[in-house]
Scaffold this active site. Structure first.
Site, short mmCIF file in Angstrom:
data_model
loop_
_atom_site.label_atom_id
_atom_site.label_comp_id
_atom_site.label_asym_id
_atom_site.label_seq_id
_atom_site.Cartn_x
_atom_site.Cartn_y
_atom_site.Cartn_z
N GLY A 44 1.41 -1.31 -0.01
CA GLY A 44 0.34 0.26 0.02
C GLY A 44 0.59 1.12 0.15
O GLY A 44 2.13 1.42 1.12
N HIS B 124 11.96 37.32 3.41
CA HIS B 124 13.53 36.55 2.78
C HIS B 124 13.96 36.28 3.49
O HIS B 124 14.88 36.91 4.84
CB HIS B 124 13.37 37.84 1.79
CG HIS B 124 14.48 37.59 0.60
ND1 HIS B 124 14.55 36.55 -0.40
CD2 HIS B 124 16.15 37.50 1.13
CE1 HIS B 124 15.86 36.32 -0.78
NE2 HIS B 124 16.55 36.51 0.23
#
Length: 462
Positions: A179, A443
């Site tokens: 799975g 940033h």
């Protein structure tokens, strides 16, 4: 046998059941909470928390092995002590479970019943062999269990589910994971990083919950580079040989492969825990799974004062969804027949792999063609991601062509769990792509990659 009368009976003391109990009590209803097993939620015992503890150990091992590109050298071999890993996993798991148990045991004793509950008539439950409960309304919050196909059930204790992993005292040498959903990918990658030889065998090309072909394809290649990953395997035989399992499977190339593993970890899905509730003794209509047919909005079963919440209904098997459903079910049960629809939050799903996988809002597979644009960003050259050498990932954001409203996103990339929350909040606030781009972006942060994807979507709308 004693008999009790109550306004609301809640079957199951997990995340949904506990919340349902509290909601019914808050609405002024007499309420009894019934639990047939051990106290402690699926999340705390065998789900969210122990799996994240195992993943944390795997991340520590992985980080220790990848310092050289930074000019930081660890002299000598990195040693993973499986017993110590599992000792911490189980120790911390038990601590989390303890908190849950304390919360349940703090409830009034007269509100708690221990024993397996089953219907013997509409509105009448028998709990164990000791109590009958007449309830005006009933909440079914019995959770779910991992499904075990017959092919693997025949392997005995060599075929396990995720619950069993957290009972290990040591790490095995090899595991085949059947799975490639969230559980299979999370545990498969974690075990691999801890030194276990792992093969993850998926079917039909599934990679976690992803539906966007480009994102799914990128994720497939990413995991295939990190461990043995076969997303389109067909298992033809599984046989036990002593304390090992021999698997024969066919890969997507048509090659027939034979391999032997210590365990087969079956992660092929879960099924609602309703088989032992005696629902055939009620007037409720049942679906093909044996679950009462119910209204997904109100969680009410037909016209009856029965409500189904959490993993038992199979809608969204996530803790926050179970809690929301429990709250709605408990309130509706207490106020019946005055029921109200559940107000669902923005859809949010996360796989704690590395890179992480996340989905917010509408899935790509559910969007009508030509009604939306797709904004894209690659994290391979994204500044902060490259600084940290975590520069793997691809993101797609979906924006409505007409309203410019943000609809959803699918991606694999660094810090996916954190970006997912930002996007879920934006979706729930019905923000447009323009309003999202007006928000501050610091940033240098990984979230600048999200800004790039949003800018790309906005440019495609011109």
């Amino acid at each position: 046998m004693k008999t009790l009368h109550t306004d609301v009976a809640v079957i199951g003391a997990g995340s949904a059941g506990m919340t349902a109990y509290r909601a019914a009590k808050a609405a002024g209803a007499s309420t009894i909470l019934i639990e047939g097993g051990h106290y402690g939620t699926t999340c705390a015992r065998v789900g969210c928390m122990p799996s994240k503890l195992l993943i944390a150990a795997a991340e520590a091992a992985h980080d220790a092995a990848r310092t050289a590109p930074f000019g930081v050298h660890v002299d000598g071999a990195i040693r993973v002590d499986g017993r110590e890993v599992m000792q911490r996993v189980k120790g911390e798991r038990d601590r989390f479970v303890g908190f849950v148990v304390e919360g349940v045991e703090a409830l009034p004793a007269e509100d708690r019943l221990v024993g397996h509950a089953r219907f013997i008539d509409d509105g009448l439950l028998q709990v164990g062999d000791h109590t009958k409960v007449h309830a005006r309304s009933i909440v079914i919050a019995t959770g779910s269990t991992p499904d075990m196909p017959d092919m693997y059930r025949a392997l005995g204790d060599r075929a396990i589910v995720n619950d069993d992993v957290f009972a290990w005292s040591d790490l095995p040498r090899s595991v085949a994971v059947i799975g490639a959903g969230v559980i299979g990918l999370e545990l498969g990658q974690a075990l691999s990083r801890l030194g276990v030889r792992v093969s993850v065998l998926g079917a039909r090309g599934r990679v976690g919950p992803l539906t966007d072909p480009a994102i799914r394809g990128y994720a497939e290649k990413t995991f295939a580079h990190a461990l043995h990953f076969e997303p389109r395997a067909t298992v033809e035989a599984a046989t036990r040989e002593g304390n090992s399992v021999h698997l024969r499977y066919r890969s997507d190339t048509g090659a027939l492969i034979d391999d032997t593993f210590d365990y087969v970890l079956v992660a092929t899905g879960r099924k609602p825990n309703v088989a032992g509730l005696g629902l055939n003794h009620t007037s409720l209509a049942l679906d093909e799974r044996g679950v009462p047919v119910y209204d997904p909005a109100t969680l009410q079963a037909g016209a009856y004062p029965v409500f189904i919440a959490g993993d038992a209904n199979g809608i969204l098997p996530l803790l926050h969804e179970a809690a929301d459903e429990g709250r709605a079910a408990g309130t509706n049960a207490a106020r019946f027949p005055d029921v109200a629809p559940l107000r669902r939050r923005a859809p949010l799903a996360i796989a704690f792999t590395d890179p992480g996988i996340a989905m917010v809002g509408a899935r790509h597979a559910d969007l009508a063609a030509n009604t939306f644009v797709t904004g894209e960003v690659s994290f391979e050259d994204q500044g902060r991601s490259r600084v940290m050498l975590r520069n793997e990932g691809l993101m797609h954001v979906y924006v409505d062509r007409t309203s410019r409203r943000f609809l959803g996103a699918e991606w694999i990339g660094p810090d996916a769990e954190h970006i997912a929350h930002l996007l879920a909040w934006a979706l729930q606030m019905n923000l447009t792509v323009d309003a999202m781009l007006d928000m501050p972006f610091y940033h240098p942060v990984i979230e600048e990659g999200l800004r790039t994807a949003l800018r790309d979507a906005a440019a495609r709308l011109r």
